[in-house]
Design an enzyme around this catalytic site. Structure first.
Site, PDB file in Angstrom:
ATOM      1  N   TYR A 106     -50.808 -29.922  17.905  1.00  0.00           N
ATOM      2  CA  TYR A 106     -51.838 -29.163  18.609  1.00  0.00           C
ATOM      3  C   TYR A 106     -51.260 -27.823  19.044  1.00  0.00           C
ATOM      4  O   TYR A 106     -50.480 -27.730  19.977  1.00  0.00           O
ATOM      5  CB  TYR A 106     -52.356 -29.925  19.827  1.00  0.00           C
ATOM      6  CG  TYR A 106     -52.978 -31.266  19.537  1.00  0.00           C
ATOM      7  CD1 TYR A 106     -53.458 -31.587  18.259  1.00  0.00           C
ATOM      8  CD2 TYR A 106     -53.101 -32.225  20.532  1.00  0.00           C
ATOM      9  CE1 TYR A 106     -54.033 -32.815  17.999  1.00  0.00           C
ATOM     10  CE2 TYR A 106     -53.684 -33.461  20.283  1.00  0.00           C
ATOM     11  CZ  TYR A 106     -54.135 -33.756  19.019  1.00  0.00           C
ATOM     12  OH  TYR A 106     -54.702 -34.977  18.765  1.00  0.00           O
ATOM     13  N   HIS A 174     -48.774 -39.854  14.246  1.00  0.00           N
ATOM     14  CA  HIS A 174     -50.067 -39.181  14.181  1.00  0.00           C
ATOM     15  C   HIS A 174     -50.824 -39.507  12.891  1.00  0.00           C
ATOM     16  O   HIS A 174     -52.038 -39.694  12.910  1.00  0.00           O
ATOM     17  CB  HIS A 174     -49.861 -37.665  14.313  1.00  0.00           C
ATOM     18  CG  HIS A 174     -51.044 -36.964  14.890  1.00  0.00           C
ATOM     19  ND1 HIS A 174     -50.954 -35.751  15.516  1.00  0.00           N
ATOM     20  CD2 HIS A 174     -52.361 -37.298  14.948  1.00  0.00           C
ATOM     21  CE1 HIS A 174     -52.151 -35.363  15.931  1.00  0.00           C
ATOM     22  NE2 HIS A 174     -53.015 -36.278  15.590  1.00  0.00           N
ATOM     23  N   PRO A 255     -64.517 -39.237  21.491  1.00  0.00           N
ATOM     24  CA  PRO A 255     -65.517 -40.257  21.812  1.00  0.00           C
ATOM     25  C   PRO A 255     -66.935 -39.714  21.977  1.00  0.00           C
ATOM     26  O   PRO A 255     -67.894 -40.489  21.969  1.00  0.00           O
ATOM     27  CB  PRO A 255     -65.003 -40.850  23.133  1.00  0.00           C
ATOM     28  CG  PRO A 255     -64.209 -39.741  23.749  1.00  0.00           C
ATOM     29  CD  PRO A 255     -63.555 -39.045  22.593  1.00  0.00           C
ATOM     30  N   ARG A 258     -66.732 -34.845  19.099  1.00  0.00           N
ATOM     31  CA  ARG A 258     -66.384 -33.418  19.189  1.00  0.00           C
ATOM     32  C   ARG A 258     -67.437 -32.619  19.958  1.00  0.00           C
ATOM     33  O   ARG A 258     -67.766 -31.493  19.608  1.00  0.00           O
ATOM     34  CB  ARG A 258     -66.182 -32.840  17.786  1.00  0.00           C
ATOM     35  CG  ARG A 258     -65.037 -33.497  17.026  1.00  0.00           C
ATOM     36  CD  ARG A 258     -65.014 -33.130  15.549  1.00  0.00           C
ATOM     37  NE  ARG A 258     -63.822 -33.673  14.910  1.00  0.00           N
ATOM     38  CZ  ARG A 258     -63.706 -34.927  14.477  1.00  0.00           C
ATOM     39  NH1 ARG A 258     -64.731 -35.771  14.605  1.00  0.00           N
ATOM     40  NH2 ARG A 258     -62.598 -35.350  13.918  1.00  0.00           N
ATOM     41  N   GLY A 259     -67.981 -33.242  21.008  1.00  0.00           N
ATOM     42  CA  GLY A 259     -68.963 -32.587  21.859  1.00  0.00           C
ATOM     43  C   GLY A 259     -70.401 -32.757  21.421  1.00  0.00           C
ATOM     44  O   GLY A 259     -71.326 -32.499  22.205  1.00  0.00           O
ATOM     45  N   PHE A 260     -70.626 -33.203  20.191  1.00  0.00           N
ATOM     46  CA  PHE A 260     -71.983 -33.243  19.650  1.00  0.00           C
ATOM     47  C   PHE A 260     -72.907 -34.162  20.445  1.00  0.00           C
ATOM     48  O   PHE A 260     -74.070 -33.823  20.704  1.00  0.00           O
ATOM     49  CB  PHE A 260     -71.949 -33.687  18.182  1.00  0.00           C
ATOM     50  CG  PHE A 260     -73.296 -33.691  17.526  1.00  0.00           C
ATOM     51  CD1 PHE A 260     -73.905 -32.498  17.166  1.00  0.00           C
ATOM     52  CD2 PHE A 260     -73.960 -34.876  17.274  1.00  0.00           C
ATOM     53  CE1 PHE A 260     -75.162 -32.492  16.571  1.00  0.00           C
ATOM     54  CE2 PHE A 260     -75.208 -34.883  16.678  1.00  0.00           C
ATOM     55  CZ  PHE A 260     -75.808 -33.678  16.325  1.00  0.00           C
TER      56      PHE A 260
END
Length: 380
Positions: A106, A174, A255, A258-260
């Site tokens: 990241y 990862h 969860p 991604r904001g959707f």
């Protein structure tokens, strides 16, 4: 109710949401989950319900909701400046969050540096987990995997320095590395655990078979994979069943998709081409967003009669799936942090959750979650 409506009503409803009489009314009852001083070090900070990832020596008590740090520096368009991010992370600690998630890739590296600066002062009260596997050379990701033993050891030492820790609370692989047997990866992490540099370990986006092989060498604490109402593969491919059987915790990332599922993204939303991977994902094309908004509407309708936002519905659905599931939503806004944590004030009956599942399942999901290259890196 979407997140924008939630922000408008927070000032009026904030006090009411904290009243015990309101929590006891209807389905708004706080879940009966015991808190633990072990999770917050007896710090006197606010306490959240506690869940335990893993079992036996691999057990890891953490707050029932964690915090994904990634979007504060990486892949989520614009974000606040460093001081504001640090302030928000401190607010999360004050509200009882004890699990924070980052990774070497990241940034790369910048997210770990932020987490180290912001959270190392609380290292006896909270836990910051990080991840190795994606190759980073001269501060840039190469797109390749490297989980060779020497690389794992080097990444461990470097993460300890960036996070300002004496030991990593949990170190995830990862992504699966096809060139290194998983037993060798598990053995290397096991050595780091015996040396006291790593306390626990986990894996991300791997198959049930890989989980079994790794766990047999060094017991796993948690598996991290994408899981939400629009992506339920772990229910079908044996991953959740394997975690249940072996006593391994599960950490759903993204969860709220991604904001959707929070309801603020529409077909006219534009993502930063320099710092937002959503513009590369098939599920976030304008056409896919337009079609999938019907799913958000289902969550909004479900929550409207229960005093919940669609984001809270999405998180609540995950939390009721199993007591060893700990979602890690991320945000850069205090109002969204509070909204997420208020999810723990609500319960619904199994019949209500099944009603929601059936309503969502009746709507086909448009677009894949990853492009072809990213999809090749998961499920091994």
């Amino acid at each position: 109710m979407n997140r924008r409506d939630f922000l408008k009503s927070t000032a009026m409803l904030g006090a009411a949401l904290s009243l015990p009489s309101m929590l006891a009314a209807g389905t708004g009852k706080r879940p009966e989950i015991k808190t633990s001083d072990a999770a917050n070090g007896g710090s006197g900070l606010s306490k959240l319900p506690v869940r335990t990832l893993g079992t036996g020596k691999a057990a890891f008590p953490v707050s029932a909701l964690g915090f994904g740090v990634m979007g504060m520096t990486y892949n989520r368009s614009s974000h606040p400046d460093r001081k504001q991010c640090i302030r928000l992370l401190h607010e999360a600690v004050d509200r009882g969050v004890t699990l924070f998630d980052t990774a070497i890739i990241y940034g790369p590296l910048t997210n770990e540096l932020l987490a180290g600066e912001a959270l190392s002062q609380f290292k006896d009260k909270i836990s910051v987990t990080t991840k190795f596997g994606h190759e980073v050379v001269n501060g840039k990701g190469t797109g390749r995997q490297d989980s060779r033993p020497a690389t794992i050891r080097r990444y461990c030492e470097e993460s300890l320095k960036r996070l300002r820790l004496d030991a990593l609370p949990m170190f995830y692989q990862h992504r699966f590395d096809r060139n290194v047997p998983v037993e060798e990866v598990a053995g290397t992490v096991g050595e780091l655990i015996r040396e006291g540099k790593v306390l626990r370990w986990g894996m991300c986006e791997v198959s049930a078979g890989t989980i079994r092989k790794a766990h047999a060498v060094c017991p796993l604490t948690a598996i991290q994979s994408e899981y939400h109402l629009m992506h339920r593969d772990v229910e079908k491919n044996g991953v959740l069943d394997t975690c249940r059987e072996l006593g391994i915790g599960f950490v759903p990332y993204r969860p709220i998709n991604r904001g959707f599922l929070g309801g603020d993204i529409n077909e006219y939303t534009r993502f930063d081409p320099e710092n937002d991977n959503r513009q590369t994902l098939p599920r976030f094309t304008p056409e896919a967003i337009r079609a999938n908004t019907r799913i958000v509407n289902v969550l909004q309708n479900f929550g409207r009669t229960r005093g919940m936002t669609s984001a809270q519905v999405a998180l609540g659905w995950l939390l009721q799936k199993a007591p060893w599931i700990v979602p890690i939503p991320g945000t850069t806004k205090l109002s969204h942090l509070e909204e997420n944590l208020h999810t723990l004030d609500f319960t619904c009956t199994p019949a209500e959750w099944l009603e929601l599942e059936n309503a969502v399942a009746a709507i086909p999901v448009t677009g894949g979650r990853y492009n072809a290259e990213q999809q090749r890196q998961v499920g091994h």
